[in-house]
Each structure stands twice: as structure tokens, then as C-alpha cells.
Design a protein around this motif. Structure first.
Motif, PDB file in Angstrom:
ATOM      1  N   THR A  94       0.888  -1.252  -0.036  1.00 45.58           N
ATOM      2  CA  THR A  94       0.052  -0.148  -0.017  1.00 45.58           C
ATOM      3  C   THR A  94       1.001   1.307   0.099  1.00 45.58           C
ATOM      4  O   THR A  94       0.253   2.233  -0.060  1.00 45.58           O
ATOM      5  CB  THR A  94      -0.852   0.082   1.254  1.00 45.58           C
ATOM      6  N   ALA A  95       2.048   1.143   0.099  1.00 46.46           N
ATOM      7  CA  ALA A  95       3.228   2.244  -0.071  1.00 46.46           C
ATOM      8  C   ALA A  95       2.838   3.393  -1.011  1.00 46.46           C
ATOM      9  O   ALA A  95       3.143   4.572  -1.216  1.00 46.46           O
ATOM     10  CB  ALA A  95       4.549   1.768  -0.060  1.00 46.46           C
ATOM     11  N   TRP A  96       2.360   2.789  -2.430  1.00 47.17           N
ATOM     12  CA  TRP A  96       2.017   3.877  -3.376  1.00 47.17           C
ATOM     13  C   TRP A  96       0.895   4.872  -2.991  1.00 47.17           C
ATOM     14  O   TRP A  96       0.830   5.683  -3.734  1.00 47.17           O
ATOM     15  CB  TRP A  96       1.492   2.998  -4.664  1.00 47.17           C
ATOM     16  N   MET A  97       0.029   4.598  -1.936  1.00 46.98           N
ATOM     17  CA  MET A  97      -0.991   5.470  -1.469  1.00 46.98           C
ATOM     18  C   MET A  97      -0.271   6.716  -1.165  1.00 46.98           C
ATOM     19  O   MET A  97      -1.009   7.634  -1.312  1.00 46.98           O
ATOM     20  CB  MET A  97      -1.888   4.761  -0.509  1.00 46.98           C
ATOM     21  N   LEU A  98       0.669   6.760  -0.218  1.00 48.41           N
ATOM     22  CA  LEU A  98       1.150   7.799   0.336  1.00 48.41           C
ATOM     23  C   LEU A  98       1.529   9.043  -0.601  1.00 48.41           C
ATOM     24  O   LEU A  98       1.231  10.083  -0.466  1.00 48.41           O
ATOM     25  CB  LEU A  98       2.571   7.631   1.117  1.00 48.41           C
ATOM     26  N   PRO A  99       2.380   8.780  -1.857  1.00 48.94           N
ATOM     27  CA  PRO A  99       2.630   9.633  -2.768  1.00 48.94           C
ATOM     28  C   PRO A  99       1.386  10.201  -3.662  1.00 48.94           C
ATOM     29  O   PRO A  99       1.349  11.326  -3.786  1.00 48.94           O
ATOM     30  CB  PRO A  99       3.658   8.884  -3.823  1.00 48.94           C
ATOM     31  N   VAL A 100       0.505   9.481  -3.581  1.00 46.26           N
ATOM     32  CA  VAL A 100      -0.857   9.793  -4.197  1.00 46.26           C
ATOM     33  C   VAL A 100      -1.378  10.913  -3.370  1.00 46.26           C
ATOM     34  O   VAL A 100      -1.926  11.966  -3.659  1.00 46.26           O
ATOM     35  CB  VAL A 100      -1.597   8.579  -4.671  1.00 46.26           C
ATOM     36  N   PHE A 101      -1.578  10.655  -2.016  1.00 50.66           N
ATOM     37  CA  PHE A 101      -2.131  11.690  -1.086  1.00 50.66           C
ATOM     38  C   PHE A 101      -1.395  12.870  -1.141  1.00 50.66           C
ATOM     39  O   PHE A 101      -2.017  13.998  -0.984  1.00 50.66           O
ATOM     40  CB  PHE A 101      -2.281  10.913   0.344  1.00 50.66           C
ATOM     41  N   LEU A 102      -0.117  12.577  -1.198  1.00 51.24           N
ATOM     42  CA  LEU A 102       0.791  13.799  -1.085  1.00 51.24           C
ATOM     43  C   LEU A 102       0.630  14.866  -2.280  1.00 51.24           C
ATOM     44  O   LEU A 102       0.461  15.832  -2.217  1.00 51.24           O
ATOM     45  CB  LEU A 102       2.233  13.585  -0.757  1.00 51.24           C
ATOM     46  N   ALA A 103       0.263  14.133  -3.452  1.00 53.08           N
ATOM     47  CA  ALA A 103       0.370  14.934  -4.796  1.00 53.08           C
ATOM     48  C   ALA A 103      -0.926  15.419  -4.737  1.00 53.08           C
ATOM     49  O   ALA A 103      -1.061  16.716  -5.282  1.00 53.08           O
ATOM     50  CB  ALA A 103       0.434  13.948  -6.040  1.00 53.08           C
ATOM     51  N   THR A 104      -2.019  14.847  -4.108  1.00 52.61           N
ATOM     52  CA  THR A 104      -3.419  15.646  -4.078  1.00 52.61           C
ATOM     53  C   THR A 104      -3.472  16.763  -3.088  1.00 52.61           C
ATOM     54  O   THR A 104      -4.134  17.807  -3.430  1.00 52.61           O
ATOM     55  CB  THR A 104      -4.529  14.427  -3.533  1.00 52.61           C
ATOM     56  N   ALA A 105      -2.753  16.762  -1.911  1.00 58.10           N
ATOM     57  CA  ALA A 105      -2.669  17.830  -1.156  1.00 58.10           C
ATOM     58  C   ALA A 105      -1.896  18.892  -1.818  1.00 58.10           C
ATOM     59  O   ALA A 105      -2.392  20.079  -1.599  1.00 58.10           O
ATOM     60  CB  ALA A 105      -1.791  17.304   0.142  1.00 58.10           C
ATOM     61  N   VAL A 106      -0.727  18.879  -2.453  1.00 60.64           N
ATOM     62  CA  VAL A 106      -0.241  19.770  -3.260  1.00 60.64           C
ATOM     63  C   VAL A 106      -1.026  20.472  -4.297  1.00 60.64           C
ATOM     64  O   VAL A 106      -1.221  21.581  -4.565  1.00 60.64           O
ATOM     65  CB  VAL A 106       0.971  19.240  -3.817  1.00 60.64           C
ATOM     66  N   LEU A 107      -1.823  19.526  -4.901  1.00 64.39           N
ATOM     67  CA  LEU A 107      -2.886  20.000  -6.175  1.00 64.39           C
ATOM     68  C   LEU A 107      -3.915  21.000  -5.466  1.00 64.39           C
ATOM     69  O   LEU A 107      -4.126  21.880  -6.249  1.00 64.39           O
ATOM     70  CB  LEU A 107      -3.501  18.807  -6.707  1.00 64.39           C
ATOM     71  N   GLY A 108      -4.245  20.736  -4.444  1.00 62.37           N
ATOM     72  CA  GLY A 108      -5.206  21.664  -3.886  1.00 62.37           C
ATOM     73  C   GLY A 108      -4.569  23.070  -3.499  1.00 62.37           C
ATOM     74  O   GLY A 108      -5.257  24.059  -3.784  1.00 62.37           O
ATOM     75  N   PHE A 109      -3.200  23.040  -3.344  1.00 58.52           N
ATOM     76  CA  PHE A 109      -2.569  24.384  -3.148  1.00 58.52           C
ATOM     77  C   PHE A 109      -2.127  24.938  -4.208  1.00 58.52           C
ATOM     78  O   PHE A 109      -2.309  26.003  -4.575  1.00 58.52           O
ATOM     79  CB  PHE A 109      -1.231  24.072  -2.091  1.00 58.52           C
ATOM     80  N   LEU A 110      -1.927  23.984  -5.354  1.00 61.18           N
ATOM     81  CA  LEU A 110      -1.309  24.634  -6.534  1.00 61.18           C
ATOM     82  C   LEU A 110      -2.457  25.440  -7.429  1.00 61.18           C
ATOM     83  O   LEU A 110      -2.058  26.431  -8.004  1.00 61.18           O
ATOM     84  CB  LEU A 110      -0.876  23.349  -7.521  1.00 61.18           C
ATOM     85  N   PHE A 111      -3.831  24.999  -6.928  1.00 63.13           N
ATOM     86  CA  PHE A 111      -4.791  25.939  -7.568  1.00 63.13           C
ATOM     87  C   PHE A 111      -4.548  27.459  -7.298  1.00 63.13           C
ATOM     88  O   PHE A 111      -4.935  28.385  -8.171  1.00 63.13           O
ATOM     89  CB  PHE A 111      -6.101  25.505  -7.005  1.00 63.13           C
ATOM     90  N   TRP A 112      -3.915  27.718  -6.173  1.00 55.69           N
ATOM     91  CA  TRP A 112      -3.779  29.089  -5.924  1.00 55.69           C
ATOM     92  C   TRP A 112      -2.271  29.619  -5.959  1.00 55.69           C
ATOM     93  O   TRP A 112      -2.104  30.764  -6.275  1.00 55.69           O
ATOM     94  CB  TRP A 112      -3.914  29.254  -4.361  1.00 55.69           C
ATOM     95  N   ASN A 113      -1.545  28.763  -6.424  1.00 58.30           N
ATOM     96  CA  ASN A 113      -0.191  29.232  -6.706  1.00 58.30           C
ATOM     97  C   ASN A 113       0.356  29.010  -8.052  1.00 58.30           C
ATOM     98  O   ASN A 113       1.508  29.424  -8.323  1.00 58.30           O
ATOM     99  CB  ASN A 113       0.714  28.039  -5.643  1.00 58.30           C
ATOM    100  N   PHE A 114      -0.290  28.339  -9.092  1.00 54.59           N
ATOM    101  CA  PHE A 114       0.161  28.280 -10.354  1.00 54.59           C
ATOM    102  C   PHE A 114       0.142  29.692 -10.974  1.00 54.59           C
ATOM    103  O   PHE A 114      -0.667  30.544 -10.622  1.00 54.59           O
ATOM    104  CB  PHE A 114      -0.925  27.561 -11.148  1.00 54.59           C
ATOM    105  N   PRO A 115       1.098  29.841 -11.968  1.00 51.01           N
ATOM    106  CA  PRO A 115       1.256  31.299 -12.481  1.00 51.01           C
ATOM    107  C   PRO A 115       0.187  31.961 -12.972  1.00 51.01           C
ATOM    108  O   PRO A 115      -0.434  31.400 -13.691  1.00 51.01           O
ATOM    109  CB  PRO A 115       2.523  30.888 -13.281  1.00 51.01           C
ATOM    110  N   PRO A 116      -0.115  33.089 -12.603  1.00 47.10           N
ATOM    111  CA  PRO A 116       0.522  34.027 -11.609  1.00 47.10           C
ATOM    112  C   PRO A 116       0.192  33.540 -10.186  1.00 47.10           C
ATOM    113  O   PRO A 116      -1.227  33.659 -10.070  1.00 47.10           O
ATOM    114  CB  PRO A 116       0.104  35.422 -12.018  1.00 47.10           C
ATOM    115  N   ALA A 117       0.888  33.348  -9.386  1.00 53.13           N
ATOM    116  CA  ALA A 117       0.458  32.818  -8.133  1.00 53.13           C
ATOM    117  C   ALA A 117       0.056  34.024  -7.057  1.00 53.13           C
ATOM    118  O   ALA A 117       0.229  35.306  -7.238  1.00 53.13           O
ATOM    119  CB  ALA A 117       1.854  32.432  -7.202  1.00 53.13           C
TER     120      ALA A 117
END
Length: 345
Positions: free
Chosen positions: A183-206
Motif C-alpha cells: 500500500t506504499a503507493w498510496m502515500l505519494p498519491v495523497f501527497l500529490a493531491t494535497a499539493v494539487l489543492g494548493f497549486l490551484f492558488w499558486n500556479f502562475p501567476p501565484a
């Protein structure tokens, strides 16, 4: 179905919390003011990376509760990530001397290594190499370096988020291919999803920057995830090193050249290759998309060959890094004087 619901909820929490932090930063005047070492020209709120920290740290014990994550991995990630994030948060709101930050970083690295079981044996040209106590030293330095280089590389809009998402998605896919029962593959998927929520606000222009709390947290999480994967299958460590190649090469070449030139490498600067490229192109977005393309179309295929045991890890690392080294040279990584001359012309 529980996994997908958790994934959706995590992305929503990260997105909503980043919006809250945006308003909080404006109210508290937590603003990055552009200066001669900045890569941005507009005052911008900072500290949005806390949303990534909170969203990911909340999901870790939940995964452990559902037996999708071992208690040891839970303690490793939660303890190390919390220490680094809190230190970064305090530094974002004031200033913590570099020596104290480094002390926390080394302590967090040692904590994570202890709970993960130390440094796994390395696969080197088909032979397993156990480095013993020296492996612990190397692993500690590796974790602290990846933590700090992630901070160094978080200098233009969206680049740290894109790097984390592409590396995590590639890492999750290759861990699943190598060890589908894990189940180790799940952790990177969750981390990527958390970053995706932030990236909505940070994508150029941030609209908001990540801040030290978020960048340091991502750096240490990626380092620990790579070591956790290597305990499942040794060659997966090479896979993660390849996937993170853009950041590792740019930061390492830049630091090395600054040290050789006698410059104070710990002082703020904008002599990374990606920063120079953004000035040449006159925008952040093309550079961020270029990093995404390199990760998806070059580094992930090479990492796949290593993961599937079609290519030795060290050979794969050399093949993957050679074009990156050429790009670092082309865009004058660490050569601040050459960059200044080029900018002036």
C-alpha cells in the motif's frame, strides 16, 4: 471506495485551507516584498504551504487506523514532518537562525530514519551493498539536503508544486508496478493531491506562495518516501532520485559553483538555472511547464526502466542527469556574475 473519498476530501481541504491562509496572510501582512534577489515583481502573500502540511498530516494517522500504513511509517512521517513544518512556520512569521533550523532538520532526519529502520541496502550493478553506520550518515545528509534544496528551488510560481505532483505520481505508479501488493503507493498519491489543492492558488501567476513551512515539509516527505520505497525494493531509491532530478541537479550545481567561487551560499540569491531561465523568457509559466514536461517525458520513462529492472540504477541516474547537467550549464546555474552580465546585455 474509502481511498477515493479520502483523496477527494483531502484535495478539497487543501484547496479551502489555502484560501483561508491567503486571507489570513493579507490580514496579518505576511507578504513577500520583491527585492533584487526576488524572482517576482508583485508583493504576494506567503505561507500557503501550511495547507499541504495540515491535509497530509491529518491523513497519515487515518491510513494507519485503516491498516493502510504501518505504525512505524506513521511515526516517521508525522514526527519528522511536524518538526520541520513548525520550524518553517515560525521562520515564515519571524526569523530563526540557520544553525537552529539545521539542528531541527538533522533531528527530524534522524527521527525519520530511526522509525523507517535506517538506510536500506543499495542495489549497485546487480549487487546489494549494506553501508552499515556509514549508510545512516549518508541517509541523514541526503534527507537534510533534499529538505533544504526544495526550499532553494521554490523560487518561481508553481515550480515546487509541479515537481512534487509529477514526482509523486511517477513514484506511486512505479512503486505499484514493482510491489502491487504493497500500500506504499498510496502515500505519494495523497501527497500529490494535497499539493494539487494548493497549486490551484499558486500556479502562475501565484496568488500565494508556499513559504518555508510547505517547501521544507515537501522536501523531507519526499526524502522519507524514497527511503520507505527502497525498503520495499532497493532499486526504487534510484527511481526516486531520477524523478527528483530537476531539483537535485539545479540545486547541487548551483550550490557547488557558489562555494567554489567563495560566495556565501547560505545567503538569498537568484542564480539557479530555473530563475535565470524565467528571466530570459520573461515569465514563470513556461519554466514551470518545462519542468513538468521534463519530469513526465524524460525522467519518468528512464525511472521506469530502472524500476522494471531493464536498466541499472546508477546507469539510469547518469543517463537521466546528463541532459539536466547540460541545461544547468546552459542556464548558468550558480554563476551569478555570468548571469548578471547576460541580464545587463
Amino acid at each position: 471506495m474509502i481511498f477515493w473519498w479520502f483523496l477527494l476530501l483531502m484535495g478539497a481541504v487543501s484547496w479551502a485551507l489555502t484560501g483561508f491562509l491567503y486571507r489570513y496572510a493579507l490580514a496579518k501582512n505576511l507578504i513577500d516584498i520583491p527585492n533584487e534577489r526576488s524572482s517576482h515583481s508583485v508583493p504576494t502573500p506567503r505561507g500557503g504551504g501550511v495547507a499541504i502540511v495540515v491535509a497530509f498530516l491529518v491523513i497519515i494517522p487515518i491510513l494507519n487506523l485503516f491498516d493502510l500504513l504501518s505504525s512505524a511509517a506513521c511515526w516517521a512521517l508525522w514526527g519528522a514532518g511536524s518538526a520541520v513544518a513548525v520550524t518553517g512556520f515560525l521562520d515564515d512569521h519571524g526569523h530563526i537562525a540557520a544553525r537552529w533550523r539545521l539542528l531541527v532538520h538533522f533531528g527530524a532526519a534522524a527521527w525519520g530514519l530511526y522509525w523507517l529502520g535506517g538506510f536500506p541496502p543499495l542495489s549497485v550493478f546487480g549487487h546489494m551493498l549494506d553501508l552499515g553506520w556509514f549508510g545512516y550518515v549518508c541517509a541523514t545528509v541526503y534527507i537534510v539536503w533534499l529538505l533544504n534544496l526544495y526550499n532553494f528551488m521554490d523560487g518561481i510560481d508553481g515550480i515546487a508544486g509541479i515537481e512534487a505532483i509529477t514526482a509523486c505520481c511517477g513514484g506511486a505508479l512505479l512503486v505499484w508496478l514493482v510491489a502491487p501488493d504493497s500500500t506504499a503507493w498510496m502515500l505519494p498519491v495523497f501527497l500529490a493531491t494535497a499539493v494539487l489543492g494548493f497549486l490551484f492558488w499558486n500556479f502562475p501567476p501565484a496568488r500565494i506562495f508556499m513559504g518555508d513551512a510547505g517547501s521544507g515539509f515537501l522536501g523531507i516527505m519526499l526524502a522519507l518516501l524514497s527511503l520507505q520505497a527502497a525498503w520495499i525494493e532497493s532499486r526504487l531509491l534510484w527511481v526516486w532520485l531520477i524523478l527528483l532530478g530537476v531539483f537535485i541537479v539545479d540545486a547541487t550545481v548551483t550550490l557547488s559553483r557558489r562555494v567554489l567561487r567563495g560566495e556565501k551560499f547560505y545567503e538569498a540569491h537568484r542564480s539557479h538555472a530555473y530563475q535565470y531561465a524565467s528571466r530570459i523568457l520573461g515569465a514563470h509559466r513556461p519554466v514551470t511547464w518545462a519542468v513538468c514536461a521534463i519530469n513526465v517525458f524524460w525522467l519518468t520513462p528512464v525511472a521506469s526502466l530502472v524500476a522494471l529492472d531493464k536498466l541499472d540504477g546508477i546507469i539510469g541516474l547518469m543517463v537521466a542527469y546528463l541532459p539536466l547537467l547540460l541545461l544547468a550549464y546552459r542556464y548558468k546555474a550558480g554563476d551569478s556574475q555570468a548571469q548578471a552580465k547576460q541580464d545587463a546585455s
